[in-house]
Design an enzyme around this catalytic site. Structure first.
Site, short mmCIF file in Angstrom:
data_model
loop_
_atom_site.label_atom_id
_atom_site.label_comp_id
_atom_site.label_asym_id
_atom_site.label_seq_id
_atom_site.Cartn_x
_atom_site.Cartn_y
_atom_site.Cartn_z
NE ARG A 73 -7.06 3.90 1.53
CZ ARG A 73 -7.51 3.33 2.64
NH1 ARG A 73 -8.79 2.96 2.72
NH2 ARG A 73 -6.72 3.12 3.67
NE ARG A 74 -6.59 4.22 6.84
CZ ARG A 74 -5.28 4.11 6.99
NH1 ARG A 74 -4.54 5.18 7.25
NH2 ARG A 74 -4.69 2.93 6.90
NE ARG A 125 0.43 6.78 12.45
CZ ARG A 125 -0.05 6.43 11.27
NH1 ARG A 125 -1.15 7.00 10.80
NH2 ARG A 125 0.53 5.50 10.54
CE LYS A 154 -0.62 0.45 5.02
NZ LYS A 154 0.11 1.74 5.10
CG ASP A 155 3.20 2.40 2.92
OD1 ASP A 155 2.18 3.10 2.90
OD2 ASP A 155 3.62 1.84 3.94
CB CYS A 163 1.77 11.64 -3.34
SG CYS A 163 2.06 13.42 -3.47
NE ARG A 212 3.73 11.08 7.11
CZ ARG A 212 5.04 11.22 7.24
NH1 ARG A 212 5.57 12.41 7.50
NH2 ARG A 212 5.84 10.18 7.14
#
Length: 386
Positions: free
Chosen positions: A206-207, A230, A153-154, A319, A224
């Site tokens: 996206r989220r 986090r 996904k990255d 991006c 981030r």
């Protein structure tokens, strides 16, 4: 074969021979060799593996290439990884997968700090998700590592891999769903029950788009960092941020599954391209490493990733593009691919779903990308600054 010419001991070569037969990674050619006389005649596999050679699977030439143990480096293999707790968990999963096929293989994990991990600001200023790969790719090209692990996904769709590098293996796909992680002391259990104006943190556009599509009255802010820091930052944020939205499997692999709150099913949050998949990269020229990684490659996951990433590349996103997509195999044995493109606030979106036969993953990805384009996806993408 004399001892000084053997890169692998006999036990490992037997394991390798057995694994290659099981995986069908390449045609295995055996031939008589004088030094097999020292082996017990009754031990058929030992006799065969002592003189085992490999011909590439797509080759029609039956000429003996070389002994497989000459194709692997005569030293410990080096697997490159990002430095975060989660990345190291993924790297260890790759090592475990390889050792499940070849228990005696010697591999070390080489931690590489990437500019994407070091940078605390907007990733777009570094060129997007490619910042998580740049230093690892450089180490691979320079020969400092033999393989590299990446969360698919990255891996950006708009940045080509450096020449000579390839993804030789994809591990079986894990859970693709996102989840809500509540701050310590929160009384909430669902995004639906949050009062207007509540603040949600996430690192993914996206989220953000899909949260705002369902709840435009919420505030979604960038948040981030690596998983463990986090969570600490969330709990120490003096209640301003109510929750984060993260990948569920990332929390599980990082050892903090107890922080998983509301699970967002796919009809509520379409996954990222490549969600739940670990890819292993190597140099195309390293035939031994390629064949080694084929032992752990999961064909169904490779097919699904091919469809998803073909779609992603066809959309020509960047991006800051909120693009989602997910490929599965249906019970009747067909490929099913869903793709979605959103504006930043989720107010506009394009949706497409198509299916095809299992051998047409690239064609399916291209079809869904074309369908989305006809529905305005490229206009949505073009309207997002980057």
């Amino acid at each position: 074969m004399s001892g000084e010419h053997n890169a692998l001991d006999l036990t490992l070569r037997i394991e390798l021979f057995t694994a290659l037969k099981r995986a069908g990674a390449a045609r295995i050619i055996t031939y008589a060799a004088a030094d097999t006389a020292r082996l017990r005649p009754a031990d058929h596999d030992k006799e065969r593996v002592a003189a085992m050679t490999i011909v590439p699977a797509d080759s029609t030439d039956t000429t003996v290439i070389t002994d497989f143990d000459q194709l692997l480096p005569r030293r410990r293999l080096r697997l490159g990884s990002r430095t975060s707790h989660l990345a190291m968990a993924y790297a260890n999963r790759v090592v475990e997968a390889i050792r499940s096929a070849l228990p005696h293989i010697d591999i070390e994990i080489v931690a590489i700090k990437t500019s994407g991990d070091a940078w605390k600001g907007d990733l777009a200023q570094l060129g997007g998700k490619g910042a998580f790969m740049k230093e690892i790719d450089a180490a691979m090209v320079a020969g400092q590592i033999d393989m590299a692990v990446h969360a698919m996904k990255d891996v950006p769709g708009d940045v080509p891999l450096p020449e000579g590098l390839m993804f030789a293996a994809y591990l079986p796909r894990e859970d693709v769903r996102d989840c809500v992680v509540w701050r310590s002391g929160s009384r909430h259990a669902s995004l639906d029950e949050l009062p207007p104006g509540s603040v949600i943190g996430t690192s993914a556009v996206r989220r953000k788009a899909q949260i705002l599509q369902a709840r435009p009255d919420l505030q979604v802010v960038p948040f981030r960092g690596n998983v463990i820091p986090r969570l600490t930052k969330l709990d120490e944020n003096d209640d301003r941020i109510e929750a984060l939205v993260l990948a569920r499997i990332g929390l599980v692999r990082a050892g903090v599954s107890d922080r998983v709150g509301q699970i967002l099913e796919m009809d509520r949050m379409c996954p990222a391209i490549g969600a739940g998949v670990i890819g292993v990269q190597c140099r195309e020229a390293d035939e031994g490493i390629r064949e080694l990684l084929r032992l752990v490659d999961h064909p169904e996951t490779r097919t699904h990733i091919t469809a998803e990433r073909t779609m992603l590349q066809g959309l020509q996103g960047h991006c800051n593009s909120p693009i989602a997509g997910h490929c599965t195999t249906t019970p009747d044995g067909r490929l099913s691919l869903t793709g979605m493109v959103f504006s930043r606030d989720g107010g506009e979106f394009a949706y497409a779903h198509e299916s095809d036969t299992l051998d047409r993953a690239p064609e399916l990805g291209a079809l869904v990308a074309a369908t989305l384009a006809r529905k305005g996806a490229r206009d949505i993408i073009a309207g997002i600054p980057h």
